[in-house]
Design a protein around this motif. Sequence first.
Motif, short mmCIF file in Angstrom:
data_model
loop_
_atom_site.label_atom_id
_atom_site.label_comp_id
_atom_site.label_asym_id
_atom_site.label_seq_id
_atom_site.Cartn_x
_atom_site.Cartn_y
_atom_site.Cartn_z
N ILE A 41 40.41 48.98 45.39
CA ILE A 41 41.19 47.93 45.02
C ILE A 41 40.66 46.76 44.33
O ILE A 41 40.75 46.36 43.33
N PHE A 42 39.39 46.51 44.97
CA PHE A 42 38.31 45.27 44.62
C PHE A 42 37.50 45.55 43.53
O PHE A 42 36.78 44.82 42.93
N GLU A 59 40.37 36.63 37.85
CA GLU A 59 40.45 37.92 38.46
C GLU A 59 40.91 37.68 39.68
O GLU A 59 41.86 38.69 40.46
N LYS A 106 34.52 39.11 47.25
CA LYS A 106 35.54 40.27 46.87
C LYS A 106 35.14 40.99 48.15
O LYS A 106 36.05 41.36 49.16
N ILE A 164 43.78 39.57 41.68
CA ILE A 164 43.86 40.35 43.23
C ILE A 164 44.61 39.91 44.33
O ILE A 164 45.16 40.54 45.23
N LYS A 179 47.87 40.73 44.13
CA LYS A 179 48.05 42.10 44.43
C LYS A 179 48.18 42.41 45.77
O LYS A 179 49.08 43.23 46.16
#
Lengths: 297, 374, 258, 337
Positions: free
Chosen positions: C140-141, C191, C161, C195, C198
């Motif tokens: 995902i990251f 970004e 992250k 994330i 999300k």
Amino acid sequence: MDMQIFLQQLVNGASLGSMYALIAIGYTMVYGVLRLINFAHGDIMMVGAYFTFFAKAAGLPFEVAVLIGIIGAAIVGILTDKIAYKPLRDAPKISLLITAIGISFFLENLFTVLFGSTPKAFSAPEYLTKIFHIHGIYLPISVIIIPTVTLLILAVVLWILYKTKYGMAIRALAFDIQTVKLMGIDADRIIMIVFAIGSALAAIGGIFYAISYPSIDPLMGIIVGLKAFAAAVLGGIGSVGGAVVGGFILGFTEIFVVAMFPELGGYKDAFAFFFLILVLLFKPTGIMGQDLERGRF
Amino acid sequence: MKKFTSIVATMALLGGMAYAKEVKIGVVLPLTGNIAAFGQTSKAGLDIAAAQNNKLSNGDTVKLVVVDDRGDKVEAATAVKRLLDKDKVSVILGEVASSNSMAMAPVAEKAKTPMLTHASTNPRVTKGKKYVTRACFIDPFQGAVMAKYALNQGLKTAVVVTDAKQDYSVGLSKAFKKAYTAGGGKILKTILINSGDKDFNAQVAALKQANPAIVAFTGYYPEAALMLKQARDMGVKTPFIGADGTGFPQLVKIAGKAAEGFMYTDHFNEAAVSSPEAKAYVAAYHKKYKKPADSMGALAADGYGMIIQAMNNCIKAGKASDDKECINKNLRNTKGYKGITGVITIDKDGNAVKSAVINEVKDGKFTYKTTVNP
Amino acid sequence: MSGNILKIDHITMQFGGVTAIDDLSFEVEKGSIYGLIGPNGAGKTTIFNIITGNLYPTKGKVIFEGNDITGVKPNKVVYKGIARTFQNIRLFKSMSVLDNILIGFDAQANYSYFEAILRLPRYFKHEKLIKEKAYELMDIFGITQFANSNATALSYGNQRKVEIARALATNPKLLLLDEPAAGMNPNETAELSEIIHKIKKDFNLSILLIEHDMKFVNAMCDNLTVLDYGEKIFEGKPADAIVDKRVISAYLGDFTNA
Amino acid sequence: MNKFIRNIILIAIVIYFIYYAQKHFDSYTLSILDNIGIFAILALSYNLINGIAGQFSLEPNGFVAIGAYFTAILLIPTDTKLDMFALVDPAPIILQMKAHFLPAILIGGVAASFVALLLSFPVFRVRGDYLAIVTLGFGFIIRIFAINNPAYTNGAMGLNDIPEEANFLWIGILCVITFLVMIHVIYSKFGRAMKSVRDDEDAASAMGINTFKMKTYAFMTSAFFEGVGGGLLASMLTTITPDQFSFLLTFQLLIIIVLGGLGSMSGALIATILVMGGMEWLRFLDDDIKIFGMDLGAHPGMRMVVFAILLIVMMLFARRGLLGDRELTEFFKKKSK
């Protein structure tokens, strides 16, 4: 316990405590600037006593011999730092600790190889060993001189720390080595001064020790050193005043507990640690100590 | 190579007496560490004895393999294994401290190799062992000698100073108390010290309070010297009696005037020697070291002498000089050996039955007072 | 949405004589992103430390999902469903990225000490399970390629992250982010916010974040509280905060720079 | 599964070597191997608390002492005890304690582990250097306690005539087990958690790690094997005294684990062999030194001087120890990549 014995033990405790205090100051100062438990410090005390012994054996007057002992120990202390600690300034702390243990082993065994491990008789001049007899109390003159000199030395050390340029630098170093470097102070030089002062004091402690208990051997520094370290932690490591307080507390405790409860005599060496553990559990930074991460004097 | 060896072997067989071999004695001593003084003085005496006589009656040479154990039990036991396996020694000589000897004894016992300790006085060193023998008397005897001597002087109350760290001292204290009480004396107090301590002011104060007729000090000399000094500094005039662990010149050096009048039992005093062997030893010692001969050195020399005698006896009996069983048997059967420290006879338990001397410090010297026979 | 997930109830925190937080209250709505902003020294991180149990407030309560969690120990707070990141990234420096994230899965690996020592089946089963989950998270990251690298060898943005992934691994309901965008360039920041949105959706999270960067906060938060010297000076929508006078005066320097 | 089979084969080879050594080596070589084996057990377990969990503690001498005393008391026959306790009569419980070799060793370990549990409550209240000094104090107090309670320990005289049941077979196999247990702990969630406590205690608890529990697990596991090592030591030497368990023992172990690289188990093994073997090898320095026929005489203590110098030099030039905090296998992995 009657008054006479009480007073007698009081002076004995003060004298023993002074020696612990003198050695503890060196521990605490080195810890303050380097965050290092300098395990070799107890052996520096032994070095000071041995240098004095040999200078005297070479025919020099006692006073000169003492001076040689102090300067000699200071030089050994500085060399220890230069050879074994300085190259490791940026290394993990534990590596530094191991080299300290290495230096300790080295000094103990070098002196054993060179001078044998048989205790040597340390003789002090008459004026330091004279004994007064007042109202049933026996006062060797040393038990008066030792605490007095210790307190004088403490005053001098505190004066250096608080009133001189170097002292300010030492205290600054105790807070943050990086800042000190940014301020344009030569950190290594300050550390050298700390080792010189600490080692000189240890040597004085060692000489006092040898005057009070006139037998010196290459391993004499181990237990005394450990106890002095315990005293330094007890008082709050990093604090010079604390080291002195810790030293005296330890000295008095050892003397008085054994005097009052002779059956505990066998536990004497454990007092330092037992006491220490108790204090630490209730005040984890020691009696006069501040937060560990922010050393101070 | 094989051929060469067999030739040598044949020549040796043919030559018989003419071919001299080397017999090794393994020596384990604390040459460094806390009790190094005992090891070093032992070695000094041993060197004298070895220089005087290192040939056996058949011409074999005796070689000493000296190992330092740093006064550590683990090292002592390892040292014996090393001497047996690597150096192939036939006999083990040592240690001084009873605890180290006790670590060595089972190793020697298991390898069926004779071990002779010259100075370990604790009874348990030889107890139940077939291959362990000693050249010195044991603590119960020494304690009794101390007690009897004190009582004979009319000193009927005592304080016992015990070094809680030393098995030697604990055992000796017990022996002293037993003999002293049996003889009509009274133990007022037992004071504990730890070897390595330097400050005895508190104990001296306790001593002063108890005010006994005599102080029985059962520890070693470094503590004895400091305690004596501190006691005299605090005005305690009670006489002190000690044992073989105190008879070192450093006692007088450290304690100075305070040592005057200190009495102790010992294995030997050079002033009391009478036999020519002992006199020769003392003379050689003076020549080499320029100081009076001490008891550790004399005991080590006796241990060496007993081993040489045992080997010679083996040769006489037609056995090899390095026959371990034979050496052990002869060591165990030593009778009336004229040693430097007196006449030595080994009893059925492997302990030496021999006399003790009593010395006193006078004008800074260890002067001989009397000899006590078992 | 249905009510609060977190309620800060009249919290006061004093250090010695200094009041770091003065009678602060606010509520984080379930499923929302809530911002806590203010100049340096406003007491933002102190609030985090109180929520996570590192500090015990002088007065007031922390209510999480209707339960009082004031003074619950930090490691227990995690089990309640609160996870956090730190202002100055605090990854385990000797460990790989994978191991760092596995630490977050610690509670989900359900085997005992003896099962680990004896290497019983449960050890293998659970280790496999959490490793799979860790790889999912890393995907995902976008940090899977660094799985076996030392965590501190990564770039700043990637370290951030990893830290968020590690916090997510504990399976939280509420995620506390302490200045997540600090030290990032605009690309990285963009970004990151992507994330965060999300994961908020995928993991059904509520988020409480501390921030300096006003743009970032505007883009992220549903609601926010502005702190100044431990006092709440504003609560409401980001759009209203920008025009609030007190906020502007307290925050001026940072504002103009942002 | 390939790796699994490889590991089984490796272990089998090591155990065969141990068996072969026990059968065919002479007793001096075996005694060196015994020493190395026991110190390896101690160093490996000490490395768990100091290296992996990062709790800089100086107490192993205390745990070794506990294990040694328990094992010794359990192994010595009752009449020998009655005979041995010279200072005071043994306490009744001492006379009743009795066990076979393996249970005795394990009880020694459990006893040490239990003390570690009790100790963890006060000890882990402090961190860093204070932890070091408190644990150092504990080791010291255990020793003084042993000296002053002759009814249980026979005081300064120590215990003798301990049945010599430990041999290299036992020591070697227990050493292998220790190594496996340590590796299994390290490569599990517990090992990871311990490392996280070492790296950053606050961050670890923020991730739900119960840091106190992890420290205590590491401490107890460490103590267990130190106790087992102590038991083996007692049975190997057949005699123990309190002074054997001084802080010198701790320092020796510390030197080993730092030399090997804190946190590296294979490093600890290699360093044990180097240090213990080296001490034995350097023995020649204490003997008479003869150069070109000139007899310089014996200098007892020279060995320790050289050892100290080597130690300092090694620390100066290999600061993170031999392997850092990595395992030997990780170096091979790197190369093959």
